[in-house]
Design a protein around this motif. Structure first.
Motif, PDB file in Angstrom:
ATOM      1  N   VAL A   1      67.974  -3.518 -39.686  1.00  0.00           N
ATOM      2  CA  VAL A   1      68.025  -3.714 -38.233  1.00  0.00           C
ATOM      3  C   VAL A   1      68.294  -2.378 -37.567  1.00  0.00           C
ATOM      4  O   VAL A   1      69.314  -1.737 -37.830  1.00  0.00           O
ATOM      5  N   ASN A   2      67.359  -1.947 -36.738  1.00  0.00           N
ATOM      6  CA  ASN A   2      67.570  -0.811 -35.849  1.00  0.00           C
ATOM      7  C   ASN A   2      67.800  -1.404 -34.471  1.00  0.00           C
ATOM      8  O   ASN A   2      66.873  -1.679 -33.727  1.00  0.00           O
ATOM      9  N   GLY A   3      69.059  -1.646 -34.177  1.00  0.00           N
ATOM     10  CA  GLY A   3      69.406  -2.447 -33.022  1.00  0.00           C
ATOM     11  C   GLY A   3      69.605  -1.655 -31.747  1.00  0.00           C
ATOM     12  O   GLY A   3      69.188  -0.496 -31.627  1.00  0.00           O
ATOM     13  N   PRO A   4      70.285  -2.268 -30.792  1.00  0.00           N
ATOM     14  CA  PRO A   4      70.400  -1.676 -29.462  1.00  0.00           C
ATOM     15  C   PRO A   4      71.319  -0.464 -29.452  1.00  0.00           C
ATOM     16  O   PRO A   4      72.196  -0.306 -30.299  1.00  0.00           O
ATOM     17  N   THR A   5      71.100   0.395 -28.478  1.00  0.00           N
ATOM     18  CA  THR A   5      71.997   1.533 -28.276  1.00  0.00           C
ATOM     19  C   THR A   5      73.079   1.207 -27.245  1.00  0.00           C
ATOM     20  O   THR A   5      74.101   1.884 -27.188  1.00  0.00           O
ATOM     21  N   GLY A   6      72.866   0.170 -26.438  1.00  0.00           N
ATOM     22  CA  GLY A   6      73.856  -0.238 -25.450  1.00  0.00           C
ATOM     23  C   GLY A   6      74.846  -1.236 -26.026  1.00  0.00           C
ATOM     24  O   GLY A   6      74.502  -2.046 -26.888  1.00  0.00           O
ATOM     25  N   ASP A   7      76.093  -1.229 -25.529  1.00  0.00           N
ATOM     26  CA  ASP A   7      77.150  -2.059 -26.092  1.00  0.00           C
ATOM     27  C   ASP A   7      77.074  -3.523 -25.684  1.00  0.00           C
ATOM     28  O   ASP A   7      77.852  -4.338 -26.176  1.00  0.00           O
ATOM     29  N   GLY A   8      76.167  -3.880 -24.781  1.00  0.00           N
ATOM     30  CA  GLY A   8      76.061  -5.277 -24.373  1.00  0.00           C
ATOM     31  C   GLY A   8      75.391  -6.166 -25.395  1.00  0.00           C
ATOM     32  O   GLY A   8      75.372  -7.390 -25.248  1.00  0.00           O
ATOM     33  N   ASN A   9      74.815  -5.582 -26.453  1.00  0.00           N
ATOM     34  CA  ASN A   9      74.165  -6.328 -27.517  1.00  0.00           C
ATOM     35  C   ASN A   9      74.543  -5.696 -28.848  1.00  0.00           C
ATOM     36  O   ASN A   9      75.133  -4.607 -28.896  1.00  0.00           O
ATOM     37  N   GLY A  10      74.187  -6.363 -29.934  1.00  0.00           N
ATOM     38  CA  GLY A  10      74.545  -5.843 -31.240  1.00  0.00           C
ATOM     39  C   GLY A  10      73.411  -5.967 -32.236  1.00  0.00           C
ATOM     40  O   GLY A  10      72.497  -6.774 -32.065  1.00  0.00           O
ATOM     41  N   ALA A  11      73.477  -5.175 -33.289  1.00  0.00           N
ATOM     42  CA  ALA A  11      72.472  -5.262 -34.360  1.00  0.00           C
ATOM     43  C   ALA A  11      72.496  -6.643 -34.994  1.00  0.00           C
ATOM     44  O   ALA A  11      71.457  -7.207 -35.341  1.00  0.00           O
ATOM     45  N   LEU A  12      73.697  -7.201 -35.162  1.00  0.00           N
ATOM     46  CA  LEU A  12      73.885  -8.556 -35.667  1.00  0.00           C
ATOM     47  C   LEU A  12      74.647  -9.344 -34.616  1.00  0.00           C
ATOM     48  O   LEU A  12      75.649  -8.868 -34.086  1.00  0.00           O
ATOM     49  N   ASP A  13      74.177 -10.556 -34.299  1.00  0.00           N
ATOM     50  CA  ASP A  13      74.858 -11.385 -33.314  1.00  0.00           C
ATOM     51  C   ASP A  13      74.759 -12.827 -33.779  1.00  0.00           C
ATOM     52  O   ASP A  13      73.724 -13.467 -33.641  1.00  0.00           O
ATOM     53  N   VAL A  14      75.842 -13.327 -34.376  1.00  0.00           N
ATOM     54  CA  VAL A  14      75.846 -14.654 -34.975  1.00  0.00           C
ATOM     55  C   VAL A  14      77.009 -15.439 -34.398  1.00  0.00           C
ATOM     56  O   VAL A  14      78.171 -15.056 -34.564  1.00  0.00           O
ATOM     57  N   ASN A  15      76.702 -16.549 -33.717  1.00  0.00           N
ATOM     58  CA  ASN A  15      77.766 -17.343 -33.100  1.00  0.00           C
ATOM     59  C   ASN A  15      78.663 -18.008 -34.138  1.00  0.00           C
ATOM     60  O   ASN A  15      79.857 -18.162 -33.936  1.00  0.00           O
ATOM     61  N   GLY A  16      78.058 -18.431 -35.244  1.00  0.00           N
ATOM     62  CA  GLY A  16      78.812 -19.070 -36.309  1.00  0.00           C
ATOM     63  C   GLY A  16      79.214 -18.051 -37.355  1.00  0.00           C
ATOM     64  O   GLY A  16      79.813 -17.029 -37.043  1.00  0.00           O
ATOM     65  N   GLU A  17      78.865 -18.315 -38.604  1.00  0.00           N
ATOM     66  CA  GLU A  17      79.216 -17.402 -39.678  1.00  0.00           C
ATOM     67  C   GLU A  17      77.973 -16.750 -40.258  1.00  0.00           C
ATOM     68  O   GLU A  17      76.960 -17.401 -40.489  1.00  0.00           O
ATOM     69  N   LEU A  18      78.084 -15.450 -40.481  1.00  0.00           N
ATOM     70  CA  LEU A  18      77.073 -14.692 -41.207  1.00  0.00           C
ATOM     71  C   LEU A  18      77.553 -14.532 -42.641  1.00  0.00           C
ATOM     72  O   LEU A  18      78.585 -13.907 -42.887  1.00  0.00           O
ATOM     73  N   THR A  19      76.815 -15.098 -43.587  1.00  0.00           N
ATOM     74  CA  THR A  19      77.166 -14.939 -44.995  1.00  0.00           C
ATOM     75  C   THR A  19      76.136 -14.053 -45.667  1.00  0.00           C
ATOM     76  O   THR A  19      74.930 -14.213 -45.470  1.00  0.00           O
ATOM     77  N   VAL A  20      76.617 -13.116 -46.461  1.00  0.00           N
ATOM     78  CA  VAL A  20      75.760 -12.225 -47.241  1.00  0.00           C
ATOM     79  C   VAL A  20      76.120 -12.420 -48.705  1.00  0.00           C
ATOM     80  O   VAL A  20      77.203 -12.043 -49.148  1.00  0.00           O
ATOM     81  N   ASP A  21      75.215 -13.013 -49.449  1.00  0.00           N
ATOM     82  CA  ASP A  21      75.447 -13.326 -50.861  1.00  0.00           C
ATOM     83  C   ASP A  21      74.460 -12.620 -51.783  1.00  0.00           C
ATOM     84  O   ASP A  21      74.444 -12.888 -52.989  1.00  0.00           O
TER      85      ASP A  21
END
Length: 541
Positions: free
Chosen positions: A405-425
């Motif tokens: 993810v090459n995400g936003p440069t502004g702080d109002g958004n994020g490279a990762l935005d998950v309301n629940g849980e982000l699991t990395v397995d």
């Protein structure tokens, strides 16, 4: 204070960053083508083309064309047939039973039953196989067959345009199959405005009220000058072909489902690129890429499904969009996916909402957690977004593949935005972007990683390298934008271990996840794997 000089070559990227004080707070613990053959006496369909991403269908469910195959196509014929109207037998017929239809201004003709000609309107009224050639500068081909009829229309060098509406309309049939003859070039062009703009009137240059299949190895250009390019008000299977669509509004639309099996589809649209729309019926409104190649440039959403959007194999490249991929549930199981968006890159949204709350990985200030998911089990997903990168209004999981993810440069958004849980397995994850709304893997993740937060942004083109205590590089990433935060997770990261972070050095690639050495690199500091700092920000959903 670090004083650095930077030089770049095709094989080496050496970067240093002046005055980089690293506030490195840690990342986390656990977190062909159906490809018909020559038209001699029968058409020999290919319903499997093997790639590394998915298995080809077995001999009992598929035949492979002996002449050409699409290396990007992977089609499990039994699954496709069960889930859609598609049947490989529809790509097999006796050439001797074809009905020739010649299109010509004021002089169109047909040899055989099932076709009527009225001026420059050619109407197909019965099941069968019809081979069309020639051109109409202002005419229409209409399929008005019985509700149980399967109509196969072979386009073999057709130029068809209308000044009043859609040039190719299926008003009734059980299924219509548009077959692009090998070596042929065909064009459908509609009017700039339609005489009939009623609710149920055609609104695309290729329009069908019945299940529609596009197959064959020929070329088709569709110009949607008034509204849409290709529309099926039922199911839509894109089995093969070299198809280019340019549309004022939506490029390609199927109601109940869209299935891309093979071929190349290049879509430029003022509205949405390719989408399915049926959100009202259970088991409908899905879009699956089983193989083939899809390239989309859109003024709104790139690829979209009302319910489930899945990539199993093939290539999807959204070169321009507002939101790149959007559906209630999004799954990348294989293939290669690239998304460029001015807003969210991959966005699980729409559908019904659920309860608030959730486990670790909750971002965006405790937003509501709904029935939305993003799942990556394999393949490669690369996102370049100005809004949120990988965004789920519910949960998200990564168990395999590669996610960049090459995400936003502004702080109002994020490279990762998950309301629940982000699991990395499993898999490899590199999520770079702003630091104001950094969402990290949740506590139930089984694969660890590191979270890097830079006191001042790392410039685009900087190599960020992560090394273990013995100096072994376990992660290399080259930024494509100015980056204030980086989440990096892979099987090479051991939870609880301390890692040293560097900028610069030598890398084998000039962007994304790569391999590198520390020759000429500048040390910034250390981090401990599995220690995350969650940022709570205002990010839009």
């Amino acid at each position: 204070m670090l004083i650095v000089r930077r030089s770049v070559s095709s094989t080496t990227l050496k970067t240093s960053v002046a005055a980089l004080a690293l506030a490195l707070s840690l990342a986390g613990c656990g977190t062909g083508t159906p490809n018909a053959g020559s038209t001699t006496t029968t058409q020999d369909p290919a319903t499997a083309g093997a790639t590394a991403e998915a298995p080809a269908a077995d001999d009992a469910t598929a035949e492979t064309a002996s002449d050409t195959t699409d290396a990007t196509a992977v089609v499990a014929a039994d699954a496709i047939t069960e889930d859609t109207h598609y049947d490989a037998d529809d790509l097999t017929w006796d050439a001797a039973e074809e009905i020739p239809v010649t299109l010509a201004d004021g002089a169109s003709s047909a040899t055989g039953d099932g076709v009527t000609v009225d001026g420059d309107t050619v109407t197909i009224t019965a099941a069968g196989t019809y081979r069309l050639s020639g051109s109409l500068t202002d005419g229409q081909v209409v399929v008005a067959a019985g509700e149980e009829d399967v109509v196969r229309v072979i386009l073999d060098g057709v130029e068809l345009a209308s000044s009043t509406g859609s040039p190719f309309v299926v008003t009734s049939a059980n299924e219509a199959l548009v077959y692009l003859e090998e070596g042929s070039t065909n064009t459908l062009t509609d009017a700039d405005s339609y005489a009939d703009t009623g609710t149920d009137a055609p609104n695309a240059a290729l329009y069908s009220t019945a299940d529609l299949t596009i197959a064959g190895s020929g070329a088709l250009t569709v110009n949607g000058n008034a509204n849409n390019g290709i529309v099926s008000k039922d199911g839509l299977v894109l089995a093969a072909g070299d198809v280019t669509v340019e549309a004022v509004d939506d490029g390609i639309e199927g109601k109940d489902y869209v299935a891309l099996l093979g071929g190349t589809y290049d879509v430029t649209a003022g509205g949405d690129g390719v989408k399915s729309t049926n959100a009202d019926e259970d088991g409908r409104g899905w879009f699956t890429v089983y193989g083939g190649q899809l390239v989309v440039s859109s003024g709104d959403d790139g690829v979209k499904a009302a319910t489930i959007l899945t990539v199993d194999a093939g290539t999807v490249n959204v070169t321009e969009s507002v939101e790149g991929m959007e559906a209630q549930h999004i799954a990348v199981n294989g293939g290669t996916v690239g998304v460029t968006s001015s807003d969210d890159g991959v966005n699980a949204a729409g559908g019904s909402s659920g309860t608030t709350g959730g486990g670790g990985g909750m971002g965006g200030g405790g937003m509501e957690v709904g029935d939305y998911t993003v799942s990556v089990t394999g393949g490669t997903l690369t996102i370049n977004s100005e809004g949120d990168g990988l965004d789920s209004n519910g949960d998200a999981s990564i168990t395999g593949g590669t996610v960049v993810v090459n995400g936003p440069t502004g702080d109002g958004n994020g490279a990762l935005d998950v309301n629940g849980e982000l699991t990395v397995d499993g898999g490899t994850v590199a999520a770079a972007g702003s630091a104001g709304m950094a969402v990290t893997p949740g506590s139930s993740s089984t694969q660890s990683g590191v979270q890097l937060t830079f006191a001042s942004s790392v410039p685009a083109g900087t190599a960020v390298q992560i090394a273990s205590a013995d100096g072994t590089v376990v992660g290399s990433f080259v930024t494509t934008k100015d980056t204030a935060s980086l989440i990096f997770s892979s099987a090479s990261i051991t939870d609880g271990e301390t890692y040293t972070v560097y900028t610069g050095g030598t890398t084998t690639a000039t962007e994304g996840i790569t391999e590198g050495t520390l020759d000429g690199a500048d040390e910034l500091g250390t981090v401990t794997a599995g220690e995350y700092t969650q940022s709570q920000g205002p990010g839009g959903r």
